[in-house]
Design a protein around this motif. Structure first.
Motif, PDB file in Angstrom:
ATOM      1  N   THR A   1       0.721  -5.117  -1.415  1.00  0.00           N
ATOM      2  CA  THR A   1      -0.342  -5.367  -0.935  1.00  0.00           C
ATOM      3  C   THR A   1      -0.866  -4.025  -0.350  1.00  0.00           C
ATOM      4  OG1 THR A   1       0.173  -7.595  -0.546  1.00  0.00           O
ATOM      5  CG2 THR A   1      -1.994  -6.716   0.344  1.00  0.00           C
ATOM      6  N   ARG A   2       0.306  -3.461   0.631  1.00  0.00           N
ATOM      7  CA  ARG A   2      -0.062  -2.084   1.326  1.00  0.00           C
ATOM      8  C   ARG A   2      -0.414  -1.121   0.345  1.00  0.00           C
ATOM      9  NH1 ARG A   2       3.833  -3.544   5.830  1.00  0.00           N
ATOM     10  NH2 ARG A   2       2.219  -4.875   6.779  1.00  0.00           N
TER      11      ARG A   2
ATOM     12  N   LEU B   1      -1.355  -1.311  -2.874  1.00  0.00           N
ATOM     13  CA  LEU B   1      -2.572  -1.670  -3.429  1.00  0.00           C
ATOM     14  C   LEU B   1      -3.675  -1.431  -2.589  1.00  0.00           C
ATOM     15  CD1 LEU B   1      -2.133  -5.050  -5.331  1.00  0.00           C
ATOM     16  CD2 LEU B   1      -2.732  -2.720  -6.328  1.00  0.00           C
ATOM     17  N   ALA B   2      -3.577  -1.607  -1.427  1.00  0.00           N
ATOM     18  CA  ALA B   2      -4.762  -1.290  -0.244  1.00  0.00           C
ATOM     19  C   ALA B   2      -4.920   0.180  -0.260  1.00  0.00           C
ATOM     20  CB  ALA B   2      -4.436  -1.665   1.182  1.00  0.00           C
ATOM     21  N   ALA B   3      -4.035   1.045  -0.244  1.00  0.00           N
ATOM     22  CA  ALA B   3      -4.159   2.500  -0.070  1.00  0.00           C
ATOM     23  C   ALA B   3      -4.691   2.946  -1.618  1.00  0.00           C
ATOM     24  CB  ALA B   3      -2.951   3.027   0.198  1.00  0.00           C
ATOM     25  N   ARG B   4      -4.105   2.563  -2.418  1.00  0.00           N
ATOM     26  CA  ARG B   4      -4.619   2.706  -3.690  1.00  0.00           C
ATOM     27  C   ARG B   4      -6.172   2.256  -4.068  1.00  0.00           C
ATOM     28  NH1 ARG B   4      -1.493   0.139  -8.530  1.00  0.00           N
ATOM     29  NH2 ARG B   4      -3.589   0.566  -9.363  1.00  0.00           N
ATOM     30  N   SER B   5      -6.701   1.238  -3.370  1.00  0.00           N
ATOM     31  CA  SER B   5      -8.048   0.937  -3.713  1.00  0.00           C
ATOM     32  C   SER B   5      -8.931   1.949  -2.486  1.00  0.00           C
ATOM     33  CB  SER B   5      -8.278  -0.590  -3.143  1.00  0.00           C
ATOM     34  OG  SER B   5      -8.430  -0.915  -1.816  1.00  0.00           O
ATOM     35  N   MET B   6      -8.183   2.577  -1.730  1.00  0.00           N
ATOM     36  CA  MET B   6      -9.163   3.448  -1.019  1.00  0.00           C
ATOM     37  C   MET B   6      -9.005   4.940  -1.799  1.00  0.00           C
ATOM     38  SD  MET B   6      -7.572   2.681   2.686  1.00  0.00           S
ATOM     39  CE  MET B   6      -7.082   1.127   2.986  1.00  0.00           C
TER      40      MET B   6
ATOM     41  N   ALA C   1      -6.116   6.268  -2.639  1.00  0.00           N
ATOM     42  CA  ALA C   1      -4.991   7.487  -2.118  1.00  0.00           C
ATOM     43  C   ALA C   1      -4.273   7.990  -3.400  1.00  0.00           C
ATOM     44  CB  ALA C   1      -4.036   6.774  -1.424  1.00  0.00           C
TER      45      ALA C   1
ATOM     46  N   ARG D   1      -0.330  11.072  -1.112  1.00  0.00           N
ATOM     47  CA  ARG D   1      -0.748  10.504   0.094  1.00  0.00           C
ATOM     48  C   ARG D   1      -0.022   9.074   0.111  1.00  0.00           C
ATOM     49  NH1 ARG D   1      -4.285  13.471   3.464  1.00  0.00           N
ATOM     50  NH2 ARG D   1      -3.804  11.952   4.613  1.00  0.00           N
TER      51      ARG D   1
ATOM     52  N   LEU E   1      -7.507  -1.946  -9.833  1.00  0.00           N
ATOM     53  CA  LEU E   1      -6.210  -2.316  -9.283  1.00  0.00           C
ATOM     54  C   LEU E   1      -5.272  -2.657 -10.207  1.00  0.00           C
ATOM     55  CD1 LEU E   1      -6.691  -4.019  -5.674  1.00  0.00           C
ATOM     56  CD2 LEU E   1      -6.181  -1.372  -6.117  1.00  0.00           C
TER      57      LEU E   1
ATOM     58  N   PHE F   1      -8.289  -7.652   1.412  1.00  0.00           N
ATOM     59  CA  PHE F   1      -7.329  -8.530   0.580  1.00  0.00           C
ATOM     60  C   PHE F   1      -7.049  -9.964   1.633  1.00  0.00           C
ATOM     61  CE2 PHE F   1      -6.529  -4.419  -0.639  1.00  0.00           C
ATOM     62  CZ  PHE F   1      -5.588  -4.729  -1.955  1.00  0.00           C
TER      63      PHE F   1
ATOM     64  N   GLU G   1      -0.492  -7.900   5.612  1.00  0.00           N
ATOM     65  CA  GLU G   1       0.369  -7.048   4.477  1.00  0.00           C
ATOM     66  C   GLU G   1      -0.671  -5.944   4.018  1.00  0.00           C
ATOM     67  OE1 GLU G   1       2.732  -8.900   1.632  1.00  0.00           O
ATOM     68  OE2 GLU G   1       4.003  -9.700   3.108  1.00  0.00           O
ATOM     69  N   ALA G   2      -1.915  -6.094   4.479  1.00  0.00           N
ATOM     70  CA  ALA G   2      -2.805  -5.003   3.926  1.00  0.00           C
ATOM     71  C   ALA G   2      -3.349  -4.147   4.880  1.00  0.00           C
ATOM     72  CB  ALA G   2      -4.314  -5.519   3.646  1.00  0.00           C
TER      73      ALA G   2
ATOM     74  N   PHE H   1      -2.140  -1.224   7.852  1.00  0.00           N
ATOM     75  CA  PHE H   1      -1.065  -0.606   8.196  1.00  0.00           C
ATOM     76  C   PHE H   1      -0.290  -0.683   9.704  1.00  0.00           C
ATOM     77  CE2 PHE H   1      -3.370   2.234   4.994  1.00  0.00           C
ATOM     78  CZ  PHE H   1      -2.838   1.626   4.154  1.00  0.00           C
TER      79      PHE H   1
ATOM     80  N   TYR I   1      -8.565   5.806   8.400  1.00  0.00           N
ATOM     81  CA  TYR I   1      -7.764   6.266   7.136  1.00  0.00           C
ATOM     82  C   TYR I   1      -8.369   6.690   5.847  1.00  0.00           C
ATOM     83  CZ  TYR I   1      -3.728   6.805   4.108  1.00  0.00           C
ATOM     84  OH  TYR I   1      -2.841   7.446   3.070  1.00  0.00           O
TER      85      TYR I   1
ATOM     86  N   LEU J   1      -8.776  10.366   3.921  1.00  0.00           N
ATOM     87  CA  LEU J   1      -8.392  10.373   2.519  1.00  0.00           C
ATOM     88  C   LEU J   1      -9.433  11.076   1.757  1.00  0.00           C
ATOM     89  CD1 LEU J   1      -6.774   6.646   1.353  1.00  0.00           C
ATOM     90  CD2 LEU J   1      -5.551   8.841   1.630  1.00  0.00           C
ATOM     91  N   ARG J   2     -10.613  11.016   2.513  1.00  0.00           N
ATOM     92  CA  ARG J   2     -11.674  11.644   1.662  1.00  0.00           C
ATOM     93  C   ARG J   2     -11.908  13.127   2.189  1.00  0.00           C
ATOM     94  NH1 ARG J   2     -15.316   7.196  -0.451  1.00  0.00           N
ATOM     95  NH2 ARG J   2     -13.566   5.598  -0.539  1.00  0.00           N
TER      96      ARG J   2
ATOM     97  N   ARG K   1     -12.633  -1.552   7.981  1.00  0.00           N
ATOM     98  CA  ARG K   1     -12.093  -0.350   7.191  1.00  0.00           C
ATOM     99  C   ARG K   1     -12.460  -0.266   6.017  1.00  0.00           C
ATOM    100  NH1 ARG K   1      -5.498  -0.634   5.858  1.00  0.00           N
ATOM    101  NH2 ARG K   1      -6.160  -2.259   4.467  1.00  0.00           N
TER     102      ARG K   1
END
Lengths: 271, 273
Positions: free
Chosen positions: A168-169, A171-176, A178, A182, B71, B95, B100-101, B103, B114, B118-119, B162
């Motif tokens: 999930t973590r 996926l979360a970063a990928r959905s942003m 990353a 990164r 995804l 999520f 778990e989503a 950090f 965050y 990233l941007r 977020r």
């Protein structure tokens, strides 16, 4: 007047209340070692074991104090630690990046998994003759066996940490949005840290084991392993027992230091 | 937290811009272990809508939004947001499992920073944008704490903040409140409505709670069992905001029971080969 009295008594009560649990914790902690020394003392005093094989704890502690006092024990501790840290540093330094790489591709990891498991299961000491052939009789052959052992256990743990990272973590970063890099540096690396520390902690203990054994059998002139075997051969048993105690203290402290670092660094672990 | 009474009934009706782009799902197919979850699935709706997805267990609700949010790769098909691909569209995803989503090695506030990091947005601008978002939503959480030090509702609120900080065109919500207690769920539904009413964000929600699906949606997408097709796309023409009173009003109840009928019919059909 009476109020003043209670007011002045209160801080003292607080003080007691605050330190009582700590005191009890210390007592519980100390019961085991004190009992061991007591049993040791009784066995020795009652002559249940030949006194030539088991000196009294008091003789042992006296020897310990004397050898620490004249610096010879600390010299050997220093020599052992020097090799332990070299082996650990080399092993860990090579293991973390390689573990991260292997773990990030399950296919690649599966292809080397058998080798890693095989050598992890091989007694490290069985490798001494081989490493002596390759690296000679100096300290570096001890360091290299130690480093190899440390490397295996850390690679194993880091790679498994990466493979078991929470999806999930990621996926979360990928959905942003990353990037791969990164994702690796900001998410997977941190996800892996708790498991990495399991490897580091096991690794530092194994490094101590391998180095001490190495010092016993590969031409050494210093170190705890050399000291223990030397004391045994020349029948200085109090010194031998004292050196064993110090080796135990060393192993315990190394482990404890890593637990402390882990607690502070990986504050989120298990929460 | 007196969540429900915080609802303001005098909110203005949504203002929507004149032109609205189309969101087009075309020919989406997906197989899991050889069996079809989706085959040639088509769906059109408009930007700025709130689409709730509801259907029988295992029909692939999450699979659908994971595919249309990029995804999860699809076996075939395409998704276009007003002609743009997913990669060209600014999306965010909330999520179900906030634990778990988020950090946990970052403080709550750094979690919100965050997506902007990233941007490559500088600290000063990030702080300005976060301040703006916080004033808008009256955030009362101590964001200097780590996520695991916050309550479940607060953690999910951090996840939503977020997701919003990048001002997404489309916000995906995968059963976002299912791990929260009922009081907190009602409060979060009210918050989500406020966000929806104040922005042009398209919202796509997966829910296992029909009441929630209808309360928040402009359109409810009812799905069949696998291979999954559209059972019905139901319009929800009930005025905003929809508070706890709305849940018992005749119009709302009628739409809800219609959805339940369709759902029951689909469930009764049983698994198809």
């Amino acid at each position: 007047m009476s109020t003043e009295l209670t007011a002045s008594a209160a801080p003292f009560d607080d003080y007691i209340a605050r330190f009582r649990p700590r005191f009890y914790r210390f007592v519980r902690f100390a019961i085991g070692p004190i009992a061991l020394f007591a049993i040791w003392y009784v066995i020795n005093a009652a002559g249940l074991v030949d006194q030539r094989l088991l000196p009294s704890p008091i003789q042992t502690i006296r020897s310990l104090v004397r050898t620490i006092g004249n610096g010879s024990m600390l010299m050997d501790v220093g020599a052992t630690m020097y090799l332990v840290l070299q082996a650990f540093g080399i092993g860990a330094g090579l293991a973390i990046p390689i573990g991260l790489l292997l773990g990030s591709s399950e296919k690649v990891y599966r292809s080397v998994e058998f080798l890693i498991d095989f050598f992890r299961s091989t007694p490290a000491t069985a490798l001494f003759p081989l490493f002596m052939l390759i690296f000679g009789l100096g300290d570096f052959s001890k360091v290299s066996v130690g480093a190899f052992t440390v490397w295996l256990v850390i690679v194993f743990n880091v790679a498994h940490g990466v493979m078991n990272a929470r999806q999930t973590r990621i996926l979360a970063a990928r959905s942003m949005g990353a990037s791969k890099w990164r994702l690796f540096k900001d998410v997977i690396f941190f996800e892996t840290l708790p498991q990495t520390f399991v490897g580091l902690r096991t690794g530092v203990s194994m490094s101590l084991v391998v180095i001490v054994v190495g010092e016993m059998f590969i031409g050494s002139t210093s170190g705890l392993g050399h000291r223990i075997i030397d004391a045994q051969i020349s029948y200085r048993l109090a010194d031998m027992y004292a050196s064993i105690l110090i080796s135990g203290v060393l192993g315990y402290l190394l482990n404890y230091i890593f637990i402390l670092i882990e607690k502070n660094l990986i504050h989120w672990s298990g929460r | 937290m007196n969540a429900v009474s915080e609802l303001k009934t005098d909110q203005p009706v949504m203002k929507r811009p004149g032109r609205r782009g189309k969101i087009e799902l075309k020919g989406i197919s997906k197989q899991f272990t050889g069996s079809d979850v989706y085959r040639d699935f088509d769906l059109d709706f408009y930007e700025g809508e709130f689409l709730s997805i509801f259907g029988p267990n295992g029909c692939g609700k999450s699979t659908l939004i994971n595919m249309i949010s990029g995804l999860l790769p699809m076996d075939a098909g395409s998704v276009l947001y007003d002609g743009k691909t997913i990669a060209q569209t600014n999306i965010s995803y909330v999520f179900q499992n906030y634990r778990e989503a988020l950090f946990p090695w970052m403080r709550a506030i750094d979690n919100i920073h965050y997506p902007l990091v990233l941007r490559n947005i500088g600290r000063k601008e990030r702080e300005e944008r976060i301040d703006k978002l916080f004033t808008e939503f009256d955030v009362r959480i101590d964001l200097n704490r780590y996520p695991y030090e916050l309550s479940g509702g607060q953690q999910q609120a951090v996840s939503i903040l977020r997701a919003l900080i990048t001002e997404p065109e489309v916000l995906f919500l995968d059963e976002p409140f299912s791990a929260l207690d009922y009081e907190m769920t009602l409060f979060m539904r009210e918050r989500i409505q406020r966000i929806f009413m104040s922005r042009n964000t398209t919202m796509i929600l997966v829910s296992h709670d029909l009441e929630e699906a209808v309360q928040l949606a402009t359109k409810v997408l009812l799905l069949t069992r696998r291979p999954t097709r559209i059972a019905e796309l139901v319009d929800v023409n009930v005025p905003w905001p929809r508070n706890t009173h709305t849940l018992t009003e005749p119009d709302f109840v009628a739409i809800r029971s219609h959805c339940l009928d369709v759902f029951s019919r689909e469930v009764a059909r049983g698994p198809r080969a």
